[in-house]
Design an enzyme around this catalytic site. Structure first.
Site, mmCIF file in Angstrom:
data_model
loop_
_atom_site.group_PDB
_atom_site.id
_atom_site.type_symbol
_atom_site.label_atom_id
_atom_site.label_comp_id
_atom_site.label_asym_id
_atom_site.label_seq_id
_atom_site.Cartn_x
_atom_site.Cartn_y
_atom_site.Cartn_z
ATOM 1 N N HIS A 32 0.854 -0.983 -0.056
ATOM 2 C CA HIS A 32 -0.085 -0.264 -0.098
ATOM 3 C C HIS A 32 0.920 1.140 0.093
ATOM 4 C CE1 HIS A 32 -2.896 -2.890 2.086
ATOM 5 N NE2 HIS A 32 -3.815 -2.625 1.015
ATOM 6 N N ASP A 147 -4.126 -7.478 -7.527
ATOM 7 C CA ASP A 147 -5.652 -7.772 -7.890
ATOM 8 C C ASP A 147 -5.922 -7.368 -9.350
ATOM 9 O OD1 ASP A 147 -6.294 -8.749 -5.176
ATOM 10 O OD2 ASP A 147 -5.853 -6.744 -4.504
HETATM 11 O O1 PAF Z 1 -8.605 -3.620 -3.214
HETATM 12 C C1 PAF Z 1 -9.151 -3.227 -2.250
HETATM 13 O O2 PAF Z 1 -8.315 -3.035 -1.076
HETATM 14 C C2 PAF Z 1 -10.426 -3.073 -2.441
HETATM 15 O O3 PAF Z 1 -11.173 -4.253 -3.066
HETATM 16 C C3 PAF Z 1 -10.878 -1.807 -2.674
HETATM 17 C C4 PAF Z 1 -10.483 -1.388 -4.073
HETATM 18 C C5 PAF Z 1 -10.199 -0.892 -1.853
HETATM 19 C C6 PAF Z 1 -12.446 -1.427 -2.665
HETATM 20 O O4 PAF Z 1 -13.010 -1.856 -1.398
#
Ligand code: PAF
Length: 283
Positions: A32, A147
């Protein structure tokens, strides 16, 4: 410097200049932080959001246990230069309740791969991301390639619904042994953590077999998973936009995607792979 915390739509109104958004569900890790650092120079104001979105979890999935680590998340956001941390309540995101009739339909791409295993998942993801876009009004939004299907669907939603936001993908961040970083990795027991490296090793084995065609890529990846006693939900070779690979094997860049349960968590990983035709007999 600690970010300003915004909880409501009204508190987002004072965002200035161009805006970059990094949506997350919290439990922030280095992956992140990389997304945030990537987004930082893309706009004047960097907003991160933390919202554990109930509508993307099916009954029986880990919505209630999903890790919530507010204090360390704040530190990670400060480290990455986030200006505003949007952390809404469920009622702010779903004022009409969770069963609202207007949602975003992900279409056919939402029914394959992850969508086949989790049929309501992408509707929930796209709906909440559309709401976040509406509330934050970003010029650019950054998501991880880990993802990959989610990224493809969000990009397609932004284009198809003319949302006026540029969707940017960022490479997957990995642990030293290759495991893709994920908030759910913390569910792994020490033994499962050792076996979880099977996914990245299977990707590497698949890529090494690329010259022999997509079936060889799949077979090599499956064999490497089996070495670790890991059974895949799927190992898929697709075009870069998740369609069927070109049967002529034109040498274009496609995608190799794996999902497998290792103990409790269902782990995902993927990487680019060159799509070649299978060598013909006698070659
Ligand atoms: O990837 C994630 O953390 C979630 O799927 C997102 C994109 C924040 C949507 O809730």
């Amino acid at each position: 410097m600690s970010p300003v915390v915004a909880r409501t739509a009204a508190e987002l109104r004072s965002l200035s200049g161009t805006v970059a958004l990094v949506p997350t569900m919290g439990a922030l890790h280095d992956g992140h932080v990389q997304l945030m650092k990537h987004a930082r120079p893309l706009a004047d104001t960097l907003v991160a959001s933390i919202f554990v979105n109930p509508t993307q979890f099916a009954p029986g999935e880990d919505y209630t246990e999903y890790p919530r680590t507010w204090e360390s998340d704040l530190e990670r956001c400060a480290e990455a230069g986030v200006d505003v941390l949007f952390a809404p309540e469920v009622a702010t995101m779903y004022p009409g309740g969770l069963d609202a009739q207007i949602t975003v339909d992900p279409g056919p791409l939402g029914t394959v791969l992850e969508g086949a295993a989790r049929p309501t998942h992408f509707r929930g993801v796209l709906t909440v991301v559309a709401k976040l876009f509406g509330l934050v009004r970003p010029d650019v939004a950054v998501f991880g390639e880990k993802d990959y299907q989610q990224l493809a669907l969000i990009r397609s939603m932004a284009q198809t619904l003319c949302l006026g936001v540029e969707v940017v993908g960022c490479p997957t961040v990995r642990e030293a042994d290759g495991l893709a970083m994920s908030s759910r990795n913390r569910y792994l027991t020490p033994d499962e953590r050792d076996r979880a490296v099977a996914l990245s090793q299977a990707l590497a084995a698949g890529v090494a077999a690329a010259a022999d065609g997509p079936e060889a890529v799949r077979a090599a990846a499956l064999a490497r998973l089996a070495d670790f006693g890991v059974v895949a939900d799927y190992v898929a070779v697709t075009s870069a936009d998740l369609g069927d690979p070109d049967p002529s094997g034109s040498g274009e860049e496609g995608r190799l995607l794996i999902a497998a349960r290792v103990g409790k968590p269902r782990l995902l990983d993927n990487c680019a792979v060159t799509l070649c035709g299978a060598p013909s007999e006698g070659n």
